[in-house]
Design a protein around this motif. Structure first.
Motif, mmCIF file in Angstrom:
data_model
loop_
_atom_site.group_PDB
_atom_site.id
_atom_site.type_symbol
_atom_site.label_atom_id
_atom_site.label_comp_id
_atom_site.label_asym_id
_atom_site.label_seq_id
_atom_site.Cartn_x
_atom_site.Cartn_y
_atom_site.Cartn_z
ATOM 1 N N VAL A 117 0.844 -1.188 0.000
ATOM 2 C CA VAL A 117 0.000 0.000 0.000
ATOM 3 C C VAL A 117 0.886 1.246 0.000
ATOM 4 O O VAL A 117 1.762 1.403 0.853
ATOM 5 N N GLY A 118 0.715 2.108 -0.986
ATOM 6 C CA GLY A 118 1.498 3.330 -1.093
ATOM 7 C C GLY A 118 2.858 3.151 -1.734
ATOM 8 O O GLY A 118 3.580 4.118 -1.916
ATOM 9 N N TYR A 119 3.234 1.928 -2.066
ATOM 10 C CA TYR A 119 4.516 1.682 -2.721
ATOM 11 C C TYR A 119 4.358 1.982 -4.206
ATOM 12 O O TYR A 119 3.445 1.489 -4.848
ATOM 13 N N ARG A 120 5.277 2.776 -4.756
ATOM 14 C CA ARG A 120 5.176 3.112 -6.176
ATOM 15 C C ARG A 120 6.528 3.605 -6.695
ATOM 16 O O ARG A 120 7.448 3.867 -5.936
ATOM 17 N N SER B 126 9.154 5.047 -3.953
ATOM 18 C CA SER B 126 8.578 5.301 -2.632
ATOM 19 C C SER B 126 8.119 3.950 -2.118
ATOM 20 O O SER B 126 7.084 3.438 -2.537
ATOM 21 N N THR C 120 12.538 8.979 -0.211
ATOM 22 C CA THR C 120 12.443 8.285 -1.492
ATOM 23 C C THR C 120 13.832 7.794 -1.893
ATOM 24 O O THR C 120 14.842 8.328 -1.440
#
Length: 180
Positions: free
Chosen positions: A92-95, A106, A112
């Motif tokens: 979740v939120g990893y990109r 991230s 980052t």
């Protein structure tokens, strides 16, 4: 006898192989690769194929025989077709996002992580959770993909992290399941 080492390496149209003793240069539509090999390996070219012969049946020569043949075959494939590896990001939120020639990840840290590719390697972000590493040199492509994966390797409890596309991550049961 090395089964891999005995096989001739077919040279496709548009690819030129130049052999200068133990130094091999392969030139093709995607670029040029060159590498020096052990001088004990006899590298020759005939009838549109490259072959590798070893000097003796010593263990060292047997080991180098298949290795040398595989490295030359990888060079020929690299300049004609190229290599690529794909990595997927779970969590979740990893990109990931493209910034110039590099990629910014991230992945759950307080900061980052920016990755700049070495010369001859191209990084591209196909979607926020899919990164492609491409290039002509199989060794460099694999090394760059391994370095990206090492930023946040997949963990066994929730499977969060960066993994190769198709990689199986063995999952473990958590504390709650273990006590039940």
């Amino acid at each position: 006898m090395s089964r891999i080492g005995k096989l001739p390496i077919p040279v496709p149209d548009g690819v030129e192989v130049r052999i200068d003793g133990a130094h091999v240069t392969v030139k093709g539509p995607r670029g040029t690769l060159e590498r020096s090999f052990d001088p004990d390996m006899e590298i020759g070219q005939s009838d549109g194929a490259v072959s590798v012969k070893r000097a003796s049946d010593e263990a060292r020569h047997r080991a180098l025989h298949g290795l040398t043949r595989s490295l030359i075959a990888n060079m020929v494939t690299g300049v004609s077709q190229g290599y690529e590896k794909r990595l997927e990001i779970h969590g979740v939120g990893y990109r990931a996002e493209q910034k110039g020639g590099g990629v910014v990840f991230s992945v759950g840290y307080s900061h980052t992580v920016t990755v700049e590719p070495p010369e001859g390697i191209a990084l591209s972000v196909e979607s926020p959770t899919l990164v492609k590493v491409a290039g002509n040199d199989k060794e460099k492509v694999g090394q760059m993909a391994a370095e990206i994966r090492a930023i946040r390797p997949p963990e066994p409890y929730k499977g969060k992290g960066i993994r190769y596309v198709g990689e199986y991550v063995r999952r473990k049961a958590g504390k709650a399941t273990a006590t039940a």
